[in-house]
Scaffold this active site. Structure first.
Site, PDB file in Angstrom:
ATOM      1  N   SER A 104       0.815  -1.211   0.000  1.00  0.00           N
ATOM      2  CA  SER A 104       0.000   0.000   0.000  1.00  0.00           C
ATOM      3  C   SER A 104       0.853   1.266   0.000  1.00  0.00           C
ATOM      4  O   SER A 104       0.338   2.371   0.008  1.00  0.00           O
ATOM      5  CB  SER A 104      -0.930   0.005   1.221  1.00  0.00           C
ATOM      6  OG  SER A 104      -0.181  -0.178   2.408  1.00  0.00           O
ATOM      7  N   ASN A 109      -2.007  -2.757  13.096  1.00  0.00           N
ATOM      8  CA  ASN A 109      -3.471  -2.602  13.088  1.00  0.00           C
ATOM      9  C   ASN A 109      -3.931  -1.372  13.875  1.00  0.00           C
ATOM     10  O   ASN A 109      -4.762  -0.599  13.398  1.00  0.00           O
ATOM     11  CB  ASN A 109      -4.136  -3.867  13.633  1.00  0.00           C
ATOM     12  CG  ASN A 109      -3.854  -5.074  12.756  1.00  0.00           C
ATOM     13  OD1 ASN A 109      -3.302  -4.922  11.662  1.00  0.00           O
ATOM     14  ND2 ASN A 109      -4.192  -6.260  13.224  1.00  0.00           N
ATOM     15  N   THR A 126     -40.186  26.953  -8.599  1.00  0.00           N
ATOM     16  CA  THR A 126     -40.457  25.588  -8.152  1.00  0.00           C
ATOM     17  C   THR A 126     -40.711  24.831  -9.443  1.00  0.00           C
ATOM     18  O   THR A 126     -41.227  25.404 -10.412  1.00  0.00           O
ATOM     19  CB  THR A 126     -41.688  25.492  -7.223  1.00  0.00           C
ATOM     20  OG1 THR A 126     -42.831  25.964  -7.944  1.00  0.00           O
ATOM     21  CG2 THR A 126     -41.518  26.323  -5.961  1.00  0.00           C
ATOM     22  N   HIS A 127     -40.276  23.576  -9.480  1.00  0.00           N
ATOM     23  CA  HIS A 127     -40.347  22.780 -10.727  1.00  0.00           C
ATOM     24  C   HIS A 127     -39.570  23.460 -11.861  1.00  0.00           C
ATOM     25  O   HIS A 127     -39.855  23.227 -13.032  1.00  0.00           O
ATOM     26  CB  HIS A 127     -41.793  22.546 -11.183  1.00  0.00           C
ATOM     27  CG  HIS A 127     -42.721  22.098 -10.100  1.00  0.00           C
ATOM     28  ND1 HIS A 127     -43.034  20.786  -9.885  1.00  0.00           N
ATOM     29  CD2 HIS A 127     -43.374  22.803  -9.143  1.00  0.00           C
ATOM     30  CE1 HIS A 127     -43.862  20.686  -8.857  1.00  0.00           C
ATOM     31  NE2 HIS A 127     -44.072  21.907  -8.380  1.00  0.00           N
ATOM     32  N   SER A 178     -14.394  27.567 -26.726  1.00  0.00           N
ATOM     33  CA  SER A 178     -14.484  26.361 -27.538  1.00  0.00           C
ATOM     34  C   SER A 178     -13.494  26.486 -28.682  1.00  0.00           C
ATOM     35  O   SER A 178     -13.276  27.575 -29.200  1.00  0.00           O
ATOM     36  CB  SER A 178     -15.909  26.229 -28.084  1.00  0.00           C
ATOM     37  OG  SER A 178     -15.886  25.469 -29.275  1.00  0.00           O
ATOM     38  N   LYS A 181     -18.372  30.886 -27.840  1.00  0.00           N
ATOM     39  CA  LYS A 181     -18.682  30.174 -26.603  1.00  0.00           C
ATOM     40  C   LYS A 181     -17.923  30.655 -25.380  1.00  0.00           C
ATOM     41  O   LYS A 181     -16.787  31.098 -25.457  1.00  0.00           O
ATOM     42  CB  LYS A 181     -18.371  28.678 -26.789  1.00  0.00           C
ATOM     43  CG  LYS A 181     -19.288  28.011 -27.772  1.00  0.00           C
ATOM     44  CD  LYS A 181     -20.547  27.522 -27.130  1.00  0.00           C
ATOM     45  CE  LYS A 181     -20.289  26.168 -26.515  1.00  0.00           C
ATOM     46  NZ  LYS A 181     -21.543  25.555 -26.075  1.00  0.00           N
ATOM     47  N   GLU A 215     -19.359  22.860 -14.125  1.00  0.00           N
ATOM     48  CA  GLU A 215     -19.677  21.498 -14.577  1.00  0.00           C
ATOM     49  C   GLU A 215     -18.855  20.462 -13.822  1.00  0.00           C
ATOM     50  O   GLU A 215     -19.343  19.394 -13.455  1.00  0.00           O
ATOM     51  CB  GLU A 215     -19.429  21.374 -16.079  1.00  0.00           C
ATOM     52  CG  GLU A 215     -20.375  22.232 -16.914  1.00  0.00           C
ATOM     53  CD  GLU A 215     -19.871  22.387 -18.337  1.00  0.00           C
ATOM     54  OE1 GLU A 215     -20.031  21.442 -19.118  1.00  0.00           O
ATOM     55  OE2 GLU A 215     -19.292  23.450 -18.663  1.00  0.00           O
ATOM     56  N   TYR A 256      -9.408  -6.868  12.587  1.00  0.00           N
ATOM     57  CA  TYR A 256      -8.799  -6.330  11.377  1.00  0.00           C
ATOM     58  C   TYR A 256      -8.791  -7.353  10.242  1.00  0.00           C
ATOM     59  O   TYR A 256      -8.602  -8.545  10.453  1.00  0.00           O
ATOM     60  CB  TYR A 256      -7.347  -5.885  11.652  1.00  0.00           C
ATOM     61  CG  TYR A 256      -6.651  -5.368  10.405  1.00  0.00           C
ATOM     62  CD1 TYR A 256      -6.808  -4.055   9.988  1.00  0.00           C
ATOM     63  CD2 TYR A 256      -5.876  -6.224   9.606  1.00  0.00           C
ATOM     64  CE1 TYR A 256      -6.208  -3.585   8.832  1.00  0.00           C
ATOM     65  CE2 TYR A 256      -5.281  -5.756   8.439  1.00  0.00           C
ATOM     66  CZ  TYR A 256      -5.446  -4.439   8.064  1.00  0.00           C
ATOM     67  OH  TYR A 256      -4.856  -3.985   6.916  1.00  0.00           O
ATOM     68  N   GLN A 286      -7.486  -2.088   4.051  1.00  0.00           N
ATOM     69  CA  GLN A 286      -6.454  -1.289   3.383  1.00  0.00           C
ATOM     70  C   GLN A 286      -7.060  -0.525   2.202  1.00  0.00           C
ATOM     71  O   GLN A 286      -6.508   0.463   1.743  1.00  0.00           O
ATOM     72  CB  GLN A 286      -5.330  -2.219   2.908  1.00  0.00           C
ATOM     73  CG  GLN A 286      -4.207  -1.529   2.196  1.00  0.00           C
ATOM     74  CD  GLN A 286      -2.992  -2.431   2.087  1.00  0.00           C
ATOM     75  OE1 GLN A 286      -2.292  -2.670   3.063  1.00  0.00           O
ATOM     76  NE2 GLN A 286      -2.755  -2.970   0.896  1.00  0.00           N
TER      77      GLN A 286
HETATM   78  N1  ARG Z   1      -1.226  -1.330   5.202  1.00  0.00           N
HETATM   79  C1  ARG Z   1      -2.146  -1.850   6.140  1.00  0.00           C
HETATM   80  C2  ARG Z   1      -3.503  -1.147   6.004  1.00  0.00           C
HETATM   81  O1  ARG Z   1      -3.559  -0.133   5.451  1.00  0.00           O
HETATM   82  C3  ARG Z   1      -1.639  -1.669   7.525  1.00  0.00           C
HETATM   83  C4  ARG Z   1      -2.126  -2.676   8.515  1.00  0.00           C
HETATM   84  C5  ARG Z   1      -1.594  -4.010   8.163  1.00  0.00           C
HETATM   85  N2  ARG Z   1      -1.856  -4.960   9.167  1.00  0.00           N
HETATM   86  C6  ARG Z   1      -1.635  -6.247   9.006  1.00  0.00           C
HETATM   87  N3  ARG Z   1      -1.918  -7.014   9.969  1.00  0.00           N
HETATM   88  N4  ARG Z   1      -1.205  -6.733   7.871  1.00  0.00           N
HETATM   89  O2  ARG Z   1      -4.506  -1.650   6.444  1.00  0.00           O
END
Ligand code: ARG
Length: 468
Positions: free
Chosen positions: A24, A111, A156-157, A278, A284, A291, A318, A323
């Site tokens: 990650s 965790n 309204t509408h 444009s 334009k 938007e 967990y 993640q």
């Molecule tokens: N990169 C992990 C997350 O974002 C961190 C926690 C990972 N914990 C584990 N027990 N592998 O959730």
């Protein structure tokens, strides 16, 4: 090669695809500052409790400062093999200070670490959103004050309904944004408990002081249940819900800007700063920013639905599923910040066409309700009868293709003989809005009072920490 942090029982390294799906660091490096702050608080607590020796704690603090400096300077190398921000920071710490680094992870787990880091990050975002929203409210109030008496059609509408003032219309959004800020504040208050020390899921046998780390990180208190601490992401969901509702509000304003700036409406103009041309149609002037504010809503709603789906049915505690909380949240809150800033820009930039708005305000027999009210007030007619009489007068005006105030007294008297010259006073749009003085009504005096009240309140809270 087996993982340097958890590879004790592993003979081999992960398959390339395993590493790719697992890592990650590509996105959670955005949590670096929070991760380091959390580690510093944890190390200080471990030393204060005699769990690690003061020399190690000191080496860890200094080492973390250096890691932070490297990250801030952009010289830090984030390594995919080190999976995530937690292990990247710790591994670099070990390179810098050696053995003492190995004591940092006592009585904690990734965790509780990630739950803490992400709460800190989301909390910072909420504070930034609050400031940005206050700025948007200020911009709208100032414009509203300048146009408290500018008459425009109220719909309204999306059909002409009754005249309102441009200022009143803008102040409607100030109220919405006030509630949006309240929602973020509520989310922040519930989020502000510290999961650090819940460890992997069960707590720890070390004599940690969770109140100390909670306080050091600006949390109100430690979380009460270790399983809950590491396994819920409702703080993300609440923040994304508040973000989704806010994005919905912004999209409505954006849509109105899109409508108002079409040449057919031409109610307001945006300058060169907030429009684009444009490449083929030289005439334009497109409201792209509006938007895009309207469209950003899609990814923000998507993040909320995505996260609800990730969390649904997950057994405690967990799981790596969680993640998946970061990318959509980063993306949604980045999009939101951009949308708010662009809306502030447009709110300041837009100039209503006062004459055109006034003319449009009278179109579609917008003062018909005023006429009916006049019949009730002056002739003591029951409202239902007045409604009917007014309908017949409107039909006459429609036959002749004129506005109500262009009908002659005789034409109106042909429908209701008791109508007098005095009726013309209520048929003009300016008088119509001026008469709407009921609490929350569109009368210019009301709008001025509301805008000033909000501006005073915004100035007061702007002097505080902004975290109220
Ligand atoms: N990169 C992990 C997350 O974002 C961190 C926690 C990972 N914990 C584990 N027990 N592998 O959730």
């Amino acid at each position: 090669m087996a993982n340097e942090m958890w590879g004790g029982r592993f003979a081999e390294g992960p398959a390339a695809i395993m590493q790719e799906i697992n890592a990650s660091i590509g996105f959670d490096k955005r949590l670096a500052a929070q991760d380091i702050a959390g580690s510093m608080a944890h190390a200080a607590m471990l030393a204060a409790q005699g769990i690690i020796d003061p020399q190690s704690a000191e080496a860890i603090q200094q080492g973390l400062q250096r890691v932070k400096a490297e990250i801030d300077a952009g010289t830090f190398t984030f390594e995919t093999a080190r999976e995530d921000i937690h292990m990247n920071v710790e591994a670099r710490l070990a390179e810098l200070i050696g053995a003492p680094a190995g004591r940092l992870h006592t009585a904690r787990s990734r965790n509780d670490q990630v739950a803490t880091d992400f709460r800190l990050w989301v909390r910072d975002q909420i504070d930034a959103i609050d400031l940005a929203l206050a700025d948007l409210q200020k911009a709208l109030c100032e414009k509203a004050l300048a146009h408290a008496g500018t008459v425009m059609p109220g719909f309204t509408h999306l059909q002409s309904a009754q005249p309102v003032t441009f200022g009143h219309h803008l102040m409607a959004y100030v109220e919405m944004l006030g509630r949006d800020r309240g929602r973020f504040r509520d989310a922040r208050a519930r989020l502000n408990e510290c999961p650090l020390g819940a460890a992997a899921l069960a707590g720890t046998s070390f004599p940690i002081d969770r109140a100390m780390t909670a306080k050091a990180l600006g949390f109100d208190r430690p979380t009460a249940n270790s399983l809950d601490s590491v396994s819920d992401r409702d703080f993300v969901l609440e923040t994304l819900s508040a973000a989704a509702i806010l994005a919905m509000h912004l999209s409505r304003f954006a849509e109105e800007i899109v409508i108002w700036t079409t040449p057919q409406f031409a109610f307001v103009a945006l300058s060169d700063k907030f429009t684009t041309g444009s490449s083929i149609m030289p005439q334009k002037r497109n409201p792209d920013a509006a938007e895009l504010v309207r469209a950003k809503t899609g990814r923000i709603f998507g993040a909320l639905i995505g996260m609800l789906t990730v969390m649904k049915g997950l057994a405690l505690a967990y799981a790596k599923d969680m993640q998946e909380d970061k990318e959509p949240t980063f993306d949604a809150l980045d999009a939101l910040a951009l949308a708010i800033a662009a809306t502030v820009g447009m709110a300041r930039d837009m100039e209503p066409d006062v004459k055109r708005l006034r003319k449009a305000a009278g179109a579609g027999y917008a003062t018909a309700t005023d006429l009916a009210d006049w019949l009730v007030r002056t002739l003591r007619m029951p409202f239902r009868d007045a409604h009917h009489v007014t309908g017949r007068i409107v039909a006459r005006a429609a036959e002749r293709g004129v506005n109500l105030e262009k009908l002659t007294l005789a034409e109106m008297q042909a429908v209701e003989p008791r109508i007098t010259e005095a009726v013309f006073e209520v048929l003009g749009v300016a008088n119509s809005v001026r008469s709407r003085t009921s609490h929350g009504g569109t009368a210019p005096g009301n709008v001025r009072r509301q805008a000033r009240r909000w501006l005073a309140q915004l100035a007061r809270s702007g002097k505080g920490s902004g975290k109220g």
